[in-house]
Design a protein around this motif. Structure first.
Motif, PDB file in Angstrom:
ATOM      1  N   LEU A 171      -3.805  -0.016  -3.192  1.00  0.00           N
ATOM      2  CA  LEU A 171      -2.660   0.140  -2.507  1.00  0.00           C
ATOM      3  C   LEU A 171      -1.569  -0.274  -3.197  1.00  0.00           C
ATOM      4  O   LEU A 171      -1.926  -0.908  -4.356  1.00  0.00           O
ATOM      5  CB  LEU A 171      -3.203  -0.809  -1.267  1.00  0.00           C
ATOM      6  CG  LEU A 171      -4.171  -0.491  -0.294  1.00  0.00           C
ATOM      7  CD1 LEU A 171      -4.544  -1.544   0.643  1.00  0.00           C
ATOM      8  CD2 LEU A 171      -3.576   0.425   0.729  1.00  0.00           C
ATOM      9  N   ARG A 172      -0.395   0.032  -2.821  1.00  0.00           N
ATOM     10  CA  ARG A 172       0.860  -0.389  -3.599  1.00  0.00           C
ATOM     11  C   ARG A 172       1.276  -1.708  -2.979  1.00  0.00           C
ATOM     12  O   ARG A 172       0.860  -2.192  -2.017  1.00  0.00           O
ATOM     13  CB  ARG A 172       1.666   0.363  -3.412  1.00  0.00           C
ATOM     14  CG  ARG A 172       1.349   2.167  -3.932  1.00  0.00           C
ATOM     15  CD  ARG A 172       1.064   2.218  -5.325  1.00  0.00           C
ATOM     16  NE  ARG A 172       0.848   3.621  -5.498  1.00  0.00           N
ATOM     17  CZ  ARG A 172       1.546   4.486  -6.437  1.00  0.00           C
ATOM     18  NH1 ARG A 172       2.865   3.968  -6.763  1.00  0.00           N
ATOM     19  NH2 ARG A 172       1.301   5.830  -6.540  1.00  0.00           N
ATOM     20  N   GLN A 173       2.361  -2.203  -3.708  1.00  0.00           N
ATOM     21  CA  GLN A 173       2.804  -3.619  -3.296  1.00  0.00           C
ATOM     22  C   GLN A 173       3.590  -3.714  -1.861  1.00  0.00           C
ATOM     23  O   GLN A 173       3.150  -4.396  -1.375  1.00  0.00           O
ATOM     24  CB  GLN A 173       3.758  -4.122  -4.350  1.00  0.00           C
ATOM     25  CG  GLN A 173       4.284  -5.392  -4.189  1.00  0.00           C
ATOM     26  CD  GLN A 173       5.627  -5.685  -5.347  1.00  0.00           C
ATOM     27  OE1 GLN A 173       5.998  -4.957  -5.943  1.00  0.00           O
ATOM     28  NE2 GLN A 173       6.209  -6.872  -5.026  1.00  0.00           N
ATOM     29  N   ALA A 174       4.137  -2.347  -1.732  1.00  0.00           N
ATOM     30  CA  ALA A 174       5.111  -2.219  -0.384  1.00  0.00           C
ATOM     31  C   ALA A 174       5.155  -0.838  -0.074  1.00  0.00           C
ATOM     32  O   ALA A 174       5.103   0.067  -0.838  1.00  0.00           O
ATOM     33  CB  ALA A 174       6.194  -3.195  -0.436  1.00  0.00           C
ATOM     34  N   TYR A 175       5.316  -0.719   1.220  1.00  0.00           N
ATOM     35  CA  TYR A 175       5.757   0.710   1.687  1.00  0.00           C
ATOM     36  C   TYR A 175       7.089   0.720   2.571  1.00  0.00           C
ATOM     37  O   TYR A 175       7.423  -0.541   3.012  1.00  0.00           O
ATOM     38  CB  TYR A 175       4.518   0.998   2.540  1.00  0.00           C
ATOM     39  CG  TYR A 175       3.328   1.247   1.808  1.00  0.00           C
ATOM     40  CD1 TYR A 175       3.270   2.534   1.176  1.00  0.00           C
ATOM     41  CD2 TYR A 175       2.462   0.122   1.739  1.00  0.00           C
ATOM     42  CE1 TYR A 175       1.709   2.575   0.505  1.00  0.00           C
ATOM     43  CE2 TYR A 175       1.265   0.168   0.877  1.00  0.00           C
ATOM     44  CZ  TYR A 175       0.955   1.059   0.436  1.00  0.00           C
ATOM     45  OH  TYR A 175      -0.243   1.444  -0.534  1.00  0.00           O
ATOM     46  N   ASN A 176       7.693   1.768   2.816  1.00  0.00           N
ATOM     47  CA  ASN A 176       8.732   1.792   3.729  1.00  0.00           C
ATOM     48  C   ASN A 176       8.057   2.281   5.090  1.00  0.00           C
ATOM     49  O   ASN A 176       7.350   3.020   5.127  1.00  0.00           O
ATOM     50  CB  ASN A 176       9.989   2.914   3.210  1.00  0.00           C
ATOM     51  CG  ASN A 176      10.265   2.677   1.911  1.00  0.00           C
ATOM     52  OD1 ASN A 176      10.972   1.468   1.797  1.00  0.00           O
ATOM     53  ND2 ASN A 176      10.575   3.606   1.082  1.00  0.00           N
ATOM     54  N   VAL A 177       8.432   1.705   6.035  1.00  0.00           N
ATOM     55  CA  VAL A 177       8.179   1.909   7.488  1.00  0.00           C
ATOM     56  C   VAL A 177       9.239   2.342   8.476  1.00  0.00           C
ATOM     57  O   VAL A 177       8.803   2.933   9.710  1.00  0.00           O
ATOM     58  CB  VAL A 177       7.283   0.540   8.207  1.00  0.00           C
ATOM     59  CG1 VAL A 177       6.319   0.331   7.308  1.00  0.00           C
ATOM     60  CG2 VAL A 177       8.407  -0.318   8.221  1.00  0.00           C
ATOM     61  N   GLY A 178      10.414   2.735   7.894  1.00  0.00           N
ATOM     62  CA  GLY A 178      11.568   3.257   8.808  1.00  0.00           C
ATOM     63  C   GLY A 178      12.704   3.746   7.845  1.00  0.00           C
ATOM     64  O   GLY A 178      12.514   3.476   6.711  1.00  0.00           O
ATOM     65  N   PRO A 179      13.484   4.619   8.606  1.00  0.00           N
ATOM     66  CA  PRO A 179      14.478   5.051   7.549  1.00  0.00           C
ATOM     67  C   PRO A 179      15.830   3.942   7.459  1.00  0.00           C
ATOM     68  O   PRO A 179      15.887   3.104   8.206  1.00  0.00           O
ATOM     69  CB  PRO A 179      15.136   6.162   8.630  1.00  0.00           C
ATOM     70  CG  PRO A 179      14.974   5.948  10.037  1.00  0.00           C
ATOM     71  CD  PRO A 179      13.460   5.047   9.936  1.00  0.00           C
ATOM     72  N   TYR A 180      16.308   4.414   6.247  1.00  0.00           N
ATOM     73  CA  TYR A 180      17.484   3.541   6.066  1.00  0.00           C
ATOM     74  C   TYR A 180      18.457   4.297   5.008  1.00  0.00           C
ATOM     75  O   TYR A 180      18.046   5.083   4.227  1.00  0.00           O
ATOM     76  CB  TYR A 180      17.268   2.024   5.657  1.00  0.00           C
ATOM     77  CG  TYR A 180      16.316   1.928   4.326  1.00  0.00           C
ATOM     78  CD1 TYR A 180      16.682   2.008   2.980  1.00  0.00           C
ATOM     79  CD2 TYR A 180      14.869   2.066   4.554  1.00  0.00           C
ATOM     80  CE1 TYR A 180      16.018   2.128   1.876  1.00  0.00           C
ATOM     81  CE2 TYR A 180      14.090   1.828   3.432  1.00  0.00           C
ATOM     82  CZ  TYR A 180      14.546   1.911   1.918  1.00  0.00           C
ATOM     83  OH  TYR A 180      13.824   1.819   0.906  1.00  0.00           O
ATOM     84  N   ASP A 183      22.985   2.359  -3.027  1.00  0.00           N
ATOM     85  CA  ASP A 183      23.674   3.384  -3.603  1.00  0.00           C
ATOM     86  C   ASP A 183      23.832   4.596  -2.796  1.00  0.00           C
ATOM     87  O   ASP A 183      24.391   5.588  -3.494  1.00  0.00           O
ATOM     88  CB  ASP A 183      22.699   3.841  -4.868  1.00  0.00           C
ATOM     89  CG  ASP A 183      21.467   4.369  -4.405  1.00  0.00           C
ATOM     90  OD1 ASP A 183      21.152   4.491  -3.220  1.00  0.00           O
ATOM     91  OD2 ASP A 183      20.648   4.648  -5.332  1.00  0.00           O
ATOM     92  N   GLY A 184      23.859   4.494  -1.645  1.00  0.00           N
ATOM     93  CA  GLY A 184      24.149   5.680  -0.672  1.00  0.00           C
ATOM     94  C   GLY A 184      23.087   6.642  -0.455  1.00  0.00           C
ATOM     95  O   GLY A 184      23.057   7.505   0.324  1.00  0.00           O
ATOM     96  N   SER A 185      21.889   6.543  -1.140  1.00  0.00           N
ATOM     97  CA  SER A 185      20.728   7.351  -1.036  1.00  0.00           C
ATOM     98  C   SER A 185      20.088   7.308   0.396  1.00  0.00           C
ATOM     99  O   SER A 185      19.981   5.900   0.703  1.00  0.00           O
ATOM    100  CB  SER A 185      19.608   7.495  -2.102  1.00  0.00           C
ATOM    101  OG  SER A 185      19.327   6.072  -2.314  1.00  0.00           O
ATOM    102  N   VAL A 186      19.639   8.244   0.941  1.00  0.00           N
ATOM    103  CA  VAL A 186      19.066   7.921   2.417  1.00  0.00           C
ATOM    104  C   VAL A 186      17.546   8.111   2.196  1.00  0.00           C
ATOM    105  O   VAL A 186      16.700   8.870   1.438  1.00  0.00           O
ATOM    106  CB  VAL A 186      19.639   9.139   3.144  1.00  0.00           C
ATOM    107  CG1 VAL A 186      18.705   8.950   4.464  1.00  0.00           C
ATOM    108  CG2 VAL A 186      21.112   9.377   3.339  1.00  0.00           C
ATOM    109  N   GLN A 187      16.875   7.110   2.944  1.00  0.00           N
ATOM    110  CA  GLN A 187      15.334   7.129   2.948  1.00  0.00           C
ATOM    111  C   GLN A 187      15.134   7.450   4.289  1.00  0.00           C
ATOM    112  O   GLN A 187      15.326   6.720   5.288  1.00  0.00           O
ATOM    113  CB  GLN A 187      14.934   5.750   2.713  1.00  0.00           C
ATOM    114  CG  GLN A 187      13.381   5.618   2.215  1.00  0.00           C
ATOM    115  CD  GLN A 187      12.477   5.898   3.469  1.00  0.00           C
ATOM    116  OE1 GLN A 187      11.896   7.111   3.547  1.00  0.00           O
ATOM    117  NE2 GLN A 187      12.402   5.050   4.508  1.00  0.00           N
ATOM    118  N   PRO A 188      14.758   8.809   4.544  1.00  0.00           N
ATOM    119  CA  PRO A 188      14.504   9.326   5.901  1.00  0.00           C
ATOM    120  C   PRO A 188      13.372   9.059   6.633  1.00  0.00           C
ATOM    121  O   PRO A 188      13.299   9.355   8.061  1.00  0.00           O
ATOM    122  CB  PRO A 188      14.897  10.757   5.874  1.00  0.00           C
ATOM    123  CG  PRO A 188      14.122  11.232   4.474  1.00  0.00           C
ATOM    124  CD  PRO A 188      14.405   9.817   3.661  1.00  0.00           C
TER     125      PRO A 188
END
Length: 459
Positions: free
Chosen positions: A126-135, A139-144
């Motif tokens: 397992l990794r240290q952390a995950y994304n669970v929602g968009p933001y 730097d302006g990059s989108v995590q969808p």
């Protein structure tokens, strides 16, 4: 807790390294002093309401989900630390009702999904952390995406560099999965815990003079040289659980190896445990952290080492109030507890903890550590332990009532007075990062376990 000196630690590897460090979020002050402290049952219900809100923050992004670790104001967006989610599982199980069990199962299945759908590895990590929602990142990059990306892979937290795998994080995930296996009887949770244990054996075991299991790997899959007392304490529980649940005695040998390392970190003259080693040969003698004193008692239940709790309660005790130089506690309030490590009491109050962050308060209370000290005192049951534990729990409950107002998760307002902030005021851990007054899944989970007398490290 990293178990390493700050000049040797990888800058983005520890599950705590980037908590509030240089991410440009504004520091919120605590709520006013007008709210009254509510009853114990109400405080626990509000703690669970926060865990539920952190888990349900992104309803449009799938039912497979983890809980966001910190409120939005911390500047870590939708980051869900593996460690925090393991704690949330255990706190949900501690409540012993149908909703708590159902939520624990959902989070456990999400950890299994991450284990089975890593974008680069198929070895049980397992990794240290995950994304669970968009933001939108700084730097302006989108995590969808939500927790499950469009291609079906788990959404690893690459923006902050949370891509490594730490033995401690893995151990806590395994502890949580083993608890689910025991509570539900479902084989998939035990299988996931066994995969975690095997990954640790193959990637962490060391034959260096001090022995034990090393720290893990960074995001480039390079083995890290450190060995942590905290991590090996976690393994005492995990390997003991796996021995009991599988009947395979190989886990007892592995448990003995982890325990032997922990006991080598004992400082008999001072009555405390050191943090670990950088090279497997020499012991790091400073800073001395709190969690190596409390978790060791929860895992070992050893009379010979029980004075570690007295050391933590005495040497790391803090009292935060508005009269202190860098305190963010509102006038009329005060909070007692412990700080993160011996170095926090010597922090430079004239300099920020990290870029774009405030100056530290040497007496900032670390509520997560305060909770596991309270729980460990309740486990020890010595003279005065219950009274002291009760005071600490009451301090945490006041913080839940009064600190961190107006914060949100996934842009959604939280239920009123729900969730415990990580710290009463900005505090410097002494390990290159800080804690801040943002409501936190991990601190809330530890509070709930202390309040319900639920020891997650008992085999």
């Amino acid at each position: 807790m990293t178990g390493m000196t700050d000049d040797r630690q990888g800058p983005a590897f520890s599950r705590r390294t980037l908590i509030g460090a240089g991410v440009g979020a504004a520091m919120l002050t605590a709520a006013g002093a007008g709210a009254a402290h509510a009853g114990v049952g109400s405080a626990r219900r509000r703690g669970h309401a926060f865990l539920a809100a952190a888990m349900d923050a992104y309803p449009d992004h799938g039912t497979i989900r983890l809980a966001q670790s910190y409120t939005d104001q911390a500047g870590l967006f939708s980051t869900a630390f593996t460690y925090d989610n393991a704690l949330a599982i255990l706190a949900h199980l501690a409540v012993r009702n149908a909703d708590g069990r159902a939520r624990a199962v959902v989070l456990g299945d999400a950890l299994l999904y991450a284990q089975q759908h890593d974008p680069a590895h198929d070895d049980g990590r397992l990794r240290q952390a995950y994304n669970v929602g968009p933001y939108t990142f700084y730097d302006g990059s989108v995590q969808p995406d939500g927790f499950v990306r469009a291609d079906g892979s788990a959404n690893v937290g690459t923006q902050f560099g949370f891509t490594g795998t730490a033995v401690g994080d893995m151990a806590w995930a395994g502890i949580a999965l083993s608890a689910l296996a025991r509570r539900t009887g479902e084989r998939r949770f035990l299988d996931g815990a066994v995969r975690i244990g095997e990954w640790i054996e193959h990637n962490g075991r060391t034959d260096e003079p001090l022995g034990g299991y090393k720290f893990g790997v960074n995001g480039a899959n390079e083995r890290l040289p450190f060995t942590s007392t905290e991590h090996n304490t976690d393994l005492i529980c995990l390997f003991g659980r796996l021995a009991r649940l599988t009947g395979d005695r190989v886990w007892l040998e592995r448990r003995a190896r982890a325990r032997a390392f922990v006991e080598r970190m004992w400082e008999a003259d001072g009555g405390f445990f050191y943090t670990g080693t950088n090279d497997g040969i020499s012991i790091n003698t400073s800073p001395v952290p709190e969690d190596t004193q409390t978790w060791t008692h929860l895992a070992l239940d050893s009379r010979a080492h029980a004075s570690s709790l007295d050391w933590a309660a005495r040497e790391l005790a803090v009292l935060d109030h508005a009269g202190r130089r860098n305190s963010t506690v509102p006038a009329g309030q005060s909070y007692e507890g412990v700080t993160f490590s011996s170095a926090g009491l010597l922090a430079n109050e004239d300099a920020p903890i990290a870029d774009s962050q405030p100056r530290p308060d040497r007496n900032g209370v670390w509520f997560e550590g305060t909770a596991h000290l309270a729980l460990a005192l309740r486990e020890r049951q010595g003279r005065g332990d219950e009274a002291r534990a009760r005071r600490l729990v009451e301090s945490i409950e006041r913080a839940q009532d009064l600190l961190g107002a107006g914060q949100s998760v996934g842009g959604r307002a939280l239920p009123g007075r729900s969730g415990v902030v990580a710290a009463s005021s900005p505090l410097d851990t002494g390990f290159g990062f800080g804690y801040y007054p943002y409501r936190h899944t991990g601190a809330t989970a530890w509070y709930l376990m202390a309040a319900t007398r639920f020891n997650p490290l008992r085999v």
